[in-house]
Design a protein around this motif. Structure first.
Motif, PDB file in Angstrom:
ATOM      1  N   TYR A 153     -33.423 -42.423  64.423  1.00 25.84           N
ATOM      2  CA  TYR A 153     -34.023 -41.359  65.232  1.00 25.84           C
ATOM      3  C   TYR A 153     -34.667 -40.316  64.315  1.00 25.84           C
ATOM      4  O   TYR A 153     -35.743 -39.794  64.598  1.00 25.84           O
ATOM      5  N   PHE A 154     -34.003 -40.031  63.209  1.00 36.18           N
ATOM      6  CA  PHE A 154     -34.500 -39.031  62.268  1.00 36.18           C
ATOM      7  C   PHE A 154     -35.405 -39.623  61.190  1.00 36.18           C
ATOM      8  O   PHE A 154     -36.317 -38.953  60.707  1.00 36.18           O
ATOM      9  N   ASP A 155     -35.132 -40.855  60.783  1.00 32.29           N
ATOM     10  CA  ASP A 155     -35.868 -41.466  59.671  1.00 32.29           C
ATOM     11  C   ASP A 155     -35.787 -42.984  59.798  1.00 32.29           C
ATOM     12  O   ASP A 155     -34.726 -43.568  59.588  1.00 32.29           O
ATOM     13  N   GLN A 156     -36.912 -43.619  60.120  1.00 36.15           N
ATOM     14  CA  GLN A 156     -36.931 -45.071  60.326  1.00 36.15           C
ATOM     15  C   GLN A 156     -36.548 -45.849  59.075  1.00 36.15           C
ATOM     16  O   GLN A 156     -36.180 -47.013  59.155  1.00 36.15           O
ATOM     17  N   ASN A 157     -36.616 -45.226  57.914  1.00 36.54           N
ATOM     18  CA  ASN A 157     -36.254 -45.906  56.669  1.00 36.54           C
ATOM     19  C   ASN A 157     -34.790 -45.698  56.287  1.00 36.54           C
ATOM     20  O   ASN A 157     -34.354 -46.195  55.247  1.00 36.54           O
ATOM     21  N   ALA A 158     -34.062 -44.956  57.084  1.00 33.03           N
ATOM     22  CA  ALA A 158     -32.645 -44.707  56.770  1.00 33.03           C
ATOM     23  C   ALA A 158     -31.864 -46.016  56.785  1.00 33.03           C
ATOM     24  O   ALA A 158     -32.199 -46.947  57.521  1.00 33.03           O
ATOM     25  N   ARG A 159     -30.835 -46.070  55.964  1.00 38.74           N
ATOM     26  CA  ARG A 159     -29.975 -47.251  55.895  1.00 38.74           C
ATOM     27  C   ARG A 159     -28.522 -46.835  56.133  1.00 38.74           C
ATOM     28  O   ARG A 159     -28.063 -45.840  55.582  1.00 38.74           O
ATOM     29  N   VAL A 160     -27.839 -47.632  56.916  1.00 37.99           N
ATOM     30  CA  VAL A 160     -26.404 -47.432  57.152  1.00 37.99           C
ATOM     31  C   VAL A 160     -25.716 -48.680  56.625  1.00 37.99           C
ATOM     32  O   VAL A 160     -25.920 -49.775  57.143  1.00 37.99           O
ATOM     33  N   THR A 161     -24.913 -48.485  55.603  1.00 30.27           N
ATOM     34  CA  THR A 161     -24.275 -49.610  54.927  1.00 30.27           C
ATOM     35  C   THR A 161     -22.757 -49.507  55.065  1.00 30.27           C
ATOM     36  O   THR A 161     -22.168 -48.514  54.624  1.00 30.27           O
ATOM     37  N   PRO A 162     -22.123 -50.498  55.665  1.00 33.33           N
ATOM     38  CA  PRO A 162     -20.655 -50.502  55.680  1.00 33.33           C
ATOM     39  C   PRO A 162     -20.136 -50.634  54.246  1.00 33.33           C
ATOM     40  O   PRO A 162     -20.723 -51.343  53.426  1.00 33.33           O
ATOM     41  N   LEU A 163     -19.047 -49.949  53.963  1.00 33.93           N
ATOM     42  CA  LEU A 163     -18.426 -50.011  52.644  1.00 33.93           C
ATOM     43  C   LEU A 163     -17.046 -50.653  52.788  1.00 33.93           C
ATOM     44  O   LEU A 163     -16.030 -49.957  52.875  1.00 33.93           O
ATOM     45  N   PRO A 164     -17.006 -51.985  52.846  1.00 32.71           N
ATOM     46  CA  PRO A 164     -15.724 -52.659  53.078  1.00 32.71           C
ATOM     47  C   PRO A 164     -14.676 -52.360  52.009  1.00 32.71           C
ATOM     48  O   PRO A 164     -13.486 -52.351  52.303  1.00 32.71           O
ATOM     49  N   GLU A 165     -15.118 -52.078  50.786  1.00 31.23           N
ATOM     50  CA  GLU A 165     -14.157 -51.781  49.717  1.00 31.23           C
ATOM     51  C   GLU A 165     -13.415 -50.468  49.941  1.00 31.23           C
ATOM     52  O   GLU A 165     -12.339 -50.248  49.393  1.00 31.23           O
ATOM     53  N   LYS A 166     -13.972 -49.580  50.797  1.00 31.23           N
ATOM     54  CA  LYS A 166     -13.310 -48.310  51.107  1.00 31.23           C
ATOM     55  C   LYS A 166     -12.645 -48.323  52.479  1.00 31.23           C
ATOM     56  O   LYS A 166     -12.039 -47.354  52.891  1.00 31.23           O
ATOM     57  N   THR A 167     -12.783 -49.427  53.198  1.00 25.79           N
ATOM     58  CA  THR A 167     -12.256 -49.544  54.550  1.00 25.79           C
ATOM     59  C   THR A 167     -10.777 -49.892  54.511  1.00 25.79           C
ATOM     60  O   THR A 167     -10.345 -50.706  53.702  1.00 25.79           O
ATOM     61  N   THR A 168     -10.018 -49.239  55.379  1.00 33.60           N
ATOM     62  CA  THR A 168      -8.587 -49.523  55.502  1.00 33.60           C
ATOM     63  C   THR A 168      -8.299 -49.960  56.929  1.00 33.60           C
ATOM     64  O   THR A 168      -9.214 -50.114  57.725  1.00 33.60           O
ATOM     65  N   GLY A 169      -7.037 -50.088  57.274  1.00 33.37           N
ATOM     66  CA  GLY A 169      -6.635 -50.583  58.584  1.00 33.37           C
ATOM     67  C   GLY A 169      -7.278 -49.892  59.767  1.00 33.37           C
ATOM     68  O   GLY A 169      -7.714 -50.543  60.699  1.00 33.37           O
ATOM     69  N   SER A 170      -7.374 -48.579  59.753  1.00 35.04           N
ATOM     70  CA  SER A 170      -7.925 -47.866  60.910  1.00 35.04           C
ATOM     71  C   SER A 170      -9.130 -47.005  60.540  1.00 35.04           C
ATOM     72  O   SER A 170      -9.549 -46.165  61.317  1.00 35.04           O
ATOM     73  N   HIS A 171      -9.693 -47.199  59.364  1.00 34.38           N
ATOM     74  CA  HIS A 171     -10.841 -46.430  58.912  1.00 34.38           C
ATOM     75  C   HIS A 171     -11.956 -47.377  58.485  1.00 34.38           C
ATOM     76  O   HIS A 171     -11.756 -48.216  57.618  1.00 34.38           O
ATOM     77  N   MET A 172     -13.112 -47.217  59.088  1.00 31.36           N
ATOM     78  CA  MET A 172     -14.297 -47.947  58.647  1.00 31.36           C
ATOM     79  C   MET A 172     -15.189 -46.933  57.968  1.00 31.36           C
ATOM     80  O   MET A 172     -15.435 -45.844  58.516  1.00 31.36           O
TER      81      MET A 172
END
Length: 178
Positions: A153-172
């Motif tokens: 909505y703000f920037d068509q070139n924006a990227r959202v990348t999941p960081l599985p190495e920082k993800t825990t049981g209840s935190h993405m």
């Protein structure tokens, strides 16, 4: 998040698959909702039922259906309820910095709602790291789509990348760059 989510699900399904398929999705879900009432608190089980019906009727994967419906929230909100978007910030960074407080306010307005919890763990000029805290892991693709939709909505070139190495049981954890 409240009834806007139901409107976004309908908007996504009609745009992607057509009105007739949307009617089949509603029938498959077994639910009877008024999609014009945006002030109704949403129920995650209802969202899950609609996603399940989308998957069954269209044959797309659950992850894709969740991601696309999450993404559609930003599209529907910006098109049909622009004041909601504008009230949360003028830039991608302002919007996301205000997101945790927004969901806290929604929880006060709708105590029966279990609102998602977001936490900003890093914020720099052109990127930030945001945590989504919740017990329902199956909704993570939905949140990924939501964050991507807001970012675009703000920037068509924006990227959202999941960081599985920082993800825990209840935190993405996601990194948002623009």
């Amino acid at each position: 998040m409240y009834g806007i989510i139901y409107v976004a699900i309908k908007d996504y399904a009609e745009a992607a698959f057509g009105t007739e398929t949307w009617q089949n999705i509603v029938a498959e879900s077994g639910l009877n909702l008024n999609f014009n009432l945006t002030e109704q608190p949403y129920n995650e089980d209802t969202v899950a039922a609609f996603v399940s019906a989308i998957v069954k009727v269209t044959g797309i994967s659950t992850e894709v259906a969740l991601y696309k419906t999450g993404y559609q929230i930003a599209c529907t909100t910006s098109q049909k309820y622009p004041d909601v978007m504008l009230s949360r910030g003028d830039t991608i960074q302002e919007y996301f910095l205000n997101l945790p407080a927004f969901h806290n306010r929604i929880s006060l307005i709708y105590p029966e709602l279990t609102a998602p919890e977001f936490r900003i763990t890093e914020a720099q000029d052109r990127n930030m790291v945001i945590e989504y805290l919740y017990k329902r892991k199956e909704f993570w693709p939905y949140v990924h789509g939501y964050l991507t939709g807001i970012s675009h909505y703000f920037d068509q070139n924006a990227r959202v990348t999941p960081l599985p190495e920082k993800t825990t049981g209840s935190h993405m954890v996601f990194k948002i760059s623009w």
